[in-house]
Design a protein around this motif. Sequence first.
Motif, PDB file in Angstrom:
ATOM      1  N   SER A  53      32.285  58.682  22.598  1.00  0.00           N
ATOM      2  CA  SER A  53      31.760  58.280  21.296  1.00  0.00           C
ATOM      3  C   SER A  53      30.276  57.949  21.386  1.00  0.00           C
ATOM      4  O   SER A  53      29.871  57.078  22.169  1.00  0.00           O
ATOM      5  CB  SER A  53      32.539  57.055  20.789  1.00  0.00           C
ATOM      6  OG  SER A  53      31.827  56.364  19.793  1.00  0.00           O
ATOM      7  N   ASP A  54      29.471  58.626  20.582  1.00  0.00           N
ATOM      8  CA  ASP A  54      28.039  58.308  20.529  1.00  0.00           C
ATOM      9  C   ASP A  54      27.805  56.909  19.970  1.00  0.00           C
ATOM     10  O   ASP A  54      26.823  56.252  20.313  1.00  0.00           O
ATOM     11  CB  ASP A  54      27.309  59.331  19.663  1.00  0.00           C
ATOM     12  CG  ASP A  54      27.279  60.705  20.307  1.00  0.00           C
ATOM     13  OD1 ASP A  54      27.524  60.795  21.527  1.00  0.00           O
ATOM     14  OD2 ASP A  54      27.029  61.689  19.593  1.00  0.00           O
ATOM     15  N   PHE A  55      28.716  56.455  19.100  1.00  0.00           N
ATOM     16  CA  PHE A  55      28.617  55.103  18.545  1.00  0.00           C
ATOM     17  C   PHE A  55      28.705  54.066  19.663  1.00  0.00           C
ATOM     18  O   PHE A  55      27.858  53.167  19.778  1.00  0.00           O
ATOM     19  CB  PHE A  55      29.742  54.900  17.521  1.00  0.00           C
ATOM     20  CG  PHE A  55      29.860  53.499  16.999  1.00  0.00           C
ATOM     21  CD1 PHE A  55      29.087  53.069  15.936  1.00  0.00           C
ATOM     22  CD2 PHE A  55      30.765  52.600  17.567  1.00  0.00           C
ATOM     23  CE1 PHE A  55      29.205  51.770  15.446  1.00  0.00           C
ATOM     24  CE2 PHE A  55      30.896  51.310  17.095  1.00  0.00           C
ATOM     25  CZ  PHE A  55      30.105  50.889  16.024  1.00  0.00           C
ATOM     26  N   GLN A  68      32.776  58.343  11.602  1.00  0.00           N
ATOM     27  CA  GLN A  68      32.168  57.018  11.522  1.00  0.00           C
ATOM     28  C   GLN A  68      31.812  56.484  12.900  1.00  0.00           C
ATOM     29  O   GLN A  68      30.723  55.927  13.110  1.00  0.00           O
ATOM     30  CB  GLN A  68      33.138  56.065  10.810  1.00  0.00           C
ATOM     31  CG  GLN A  68      32.602  54.664  10.597  1.00  0.00           C
ATOM     32  CD  GLN A  68      33.636  53.758   9.925  1.00  0.00           C
ATOM     33  OE1 GLN A  68      34.805  54.129   9.800  1.00  0.00           O
ATOM     34  NE2 GLN A  68      33.203  52.597   9.487  1.00  0.00           N
ATOM     35  N   LEU A  69      32.722  56.672  13.854  1.00  0.00           N
ATOM     36  CA  LEU A  69      32.499  56.152  15.206  1.00  0.00           C
ATOM     37  C   LEU A  69      31.954  57.225  16.147  1.00  0.00           C
ATOM     38  O   LEU A  69      31.801  56.987  17.336  1.00  0.00           O
ATOM     39  CB  LEU A  69      33.809  55.582  15.770  1.00  0.00           C
ATOM     40  CG  LEU A  69      34.383  54.377  15.006  1.00  0.00           C
ATOM     41  CD1 LEU A  69      35.687  53.920  15.637  1.00  0.00           C
ATOM     42  CD2 LEU A  69      33.388  53.232  14.965  1.00  0.00           C
ATOM     43  N   GLN A  70      31.698  58.414  15.612  1.00  0.00           N
ATOM     44  CA  GLN A  70      31.063  59.503  16.365  1.00  0.00           C
ATOM     45  C   GLN A  70      31.847  59.863  17.632  1.00  0.00           C
ATOM     46  O   GLN A  70      31.267  60.067  18.700  1.00  0.00           O
ATOM     47  CB  GLN A  70      29.617  59.127  16.707  1.00  0.00           C
ATOM     48  CG  GLN A  70      28.777  58.875  15.473  1.00  0.00           C
ATOM     49  CD  GLN A  70      27.419  58.289  15.790  1.00  0.00           C
ATOM     50  OE1 GLN A  70      27.260  57.587  16.779  1.00  0.00           O
ATOM     51  NE2 GLN A  70      26.436  58.566  14.955  1.00  0.00           N
TER      52      GLN A  70
END
Length: 705
Positions: A169-171, A226-228
């Motif tokens: 995840s990017d997030f 949303q969380l990438q």
Amino acid sequence: MDSSLLTDLTLTTHNGKSFNVHSLILAAISSFIQERLRNGNEERIHNDDDQRWSVSLSPEVDLVGLKAVLEFAYTGAVLSLNRESMTSIVAAAQALDIPRLLEFCNKEERMNEGRSPKKEERKYSALEQMKITLQSIEKLWLDIVGCNVILDVGGAVFYVHRVILAASSDFFRGMFTSGMRESHQTRISLPFISASELDVLIRCSYSGTLPLSWDCVFEMTCTALQLQFQPSLSLCLNFMRQEMEASSCLDVASFAEAYEMSELLMESNDFVLRNFWEVSVTPKFQDLPAEKLLDIIHCDDLCVPSELTVFRAVISWVEADPEERLGQAGRLMTGVRFPLMTFREFREVRAIYLRIECFGNKEAELYGSALKEFGFSLPETQDQCRVRHPKDALVVVGGDQLNPDGRQRIPNKELWFANSLRSGPGLVKAMEWRRLGEMPDKPKFRHGLAALLGRLYVIGGCYYYTKDDMMKSAYSYDPVQDSWKRLADMLEFRSNFSVVVQEGCLYAFGGDKEINTNVDSVEVYNPDTDSWSFTQPLDQSLSGHAATVLDGRIFISGGFNCKYMCLVSMFLYHPERGTTYLADMTHDRAQHCMEPLRGHLYAAGGVCNLQTFYTDQQACEVYDPVVDSWTAFASLPVPHVGAASAVLEEKIYVLGGYCQDDYSESGLVHRFEPITQRWETMGKLPGAVTDIRACLLRLPPHFRL
């Protein structure tokens, strides 16, 4: 690791060389590191201080051995393993207690000494080793070993590893590596997301699998966005593409438009155009905005059996809410191409307008407009046709045909492709053919044809009609470079055989090696090495059979046996296990077509036995692999012996061939529409018509202009 992001373990050799690594990754291969990680588990997960720890390695672990261990941990490979490095790598694997690496080294050592390993001691690939490592990581997570952060979602608690979240995840990557407050916390609150959806995404990060259905895919996609979570997002989007159907395509289009996913929007809109008839009878269709419906029916790429289908769809949409929608009926009817209707079809238009009492005085105005367009705008050109340009081009290659006076046959070396499909008045259909070029060397017929990784492969066949005219040559065509390349020859001469693509290789099955002599051999072509090799043979000699791939499995039906009798057989072929027989076809056939469509296999055309001579086989049947049975479907309107076939936009095309009873050639193309269960005539081939081959190929844009 290369960037030293989120590393928490320092490994130091006896001479002071150190490496920053992820303890979780090392623990997945090393029992020594895993035990140390388990012993300090409680302390690390509840400690907000720096969670780094270190291990000083024993003197026998040198730099060469440690680098090999890290290579194995992170890639599954040990490229540095050779006679010189073997001792160092074994010492490191023993010190860190890495059983899989030791086993690998022991096998290599036995092979170097000339002692072949036992069959059960087969050599694992790097990919298989990585799979085992990832499974070990998942097991550590399930045991809550090495978890160094707790996610709190409304009281629901998730123990996870920072490095796994950051990789997925990017997030979370940004949260843990950009100096944010959360990068130092061991407990992080996430009040803005669903606990159940986060749970699924976390599980996917460890397992690589994501349970999806149409009931949850849109919500999961939103959370993944949303969380990438890029891997999970890819799985969601792939699900939408692969599982798209008439009842869901409009929802996919709306979702893609709302989230500005241009590629998915294009694919879903194209699905609507290709399957308009099925889509128009779904409940979702009735909810379309008028502007969207108008855009669809105005499009040239709209695929419909006739223009009457478009008219019926508009009427059903208006009748769903006549009070609100009647005022838009006139504008929507401008998308119906009345001049393309026959007189019989237009009588239904008149009857429907007379039936709709709720229109009041409107029906007279609408009918009058339609009548005027129908009666006075009949096109003398093709301007009013619907012209569709499929993304993949249907390419036909080689073949032969009679010359105009019928005295001799002419082998062919041309390639043609269908650039567009045209729907004209009534049931009139046509294909716009364009010449793609010529094969190098000699003409070919009864050859093999396949497309693999954007290239066209043309293999074997005949160049004339005598005993010595069989071929084993192979060529590939690159449409991007518009160039041909000579490949390695097949190991056997073959004509009247089948070729399929399976796992990146080409398989050539049976065929005639000379007149009245067919073979049981199978050979496989590896494009990486430009080489052919024999694999498991068929259990009998075959030619004129049909082979295709469905769900990764190779199916072969019918054909001529060694006595040139037509067969009813159907079997699975496996390169290692050979032949597994399935339910017989209802009808014997050879020189026929078989194509996969919607999880089934459709067999059509060819010849069959009738006492001592052959005759046309026009009966068609479909195979269901789930229940291992055949059922009949619509017979071909004319014979197609030695025809080509392909599946384009979920419709089966049978192209050319001849009539066995009188050897006449028509060059007709017929298309099977699975919705109506009928064959449509799509016009004629541009060149050779007999013993041609066809497949789909993605061509560069300049070919299609």
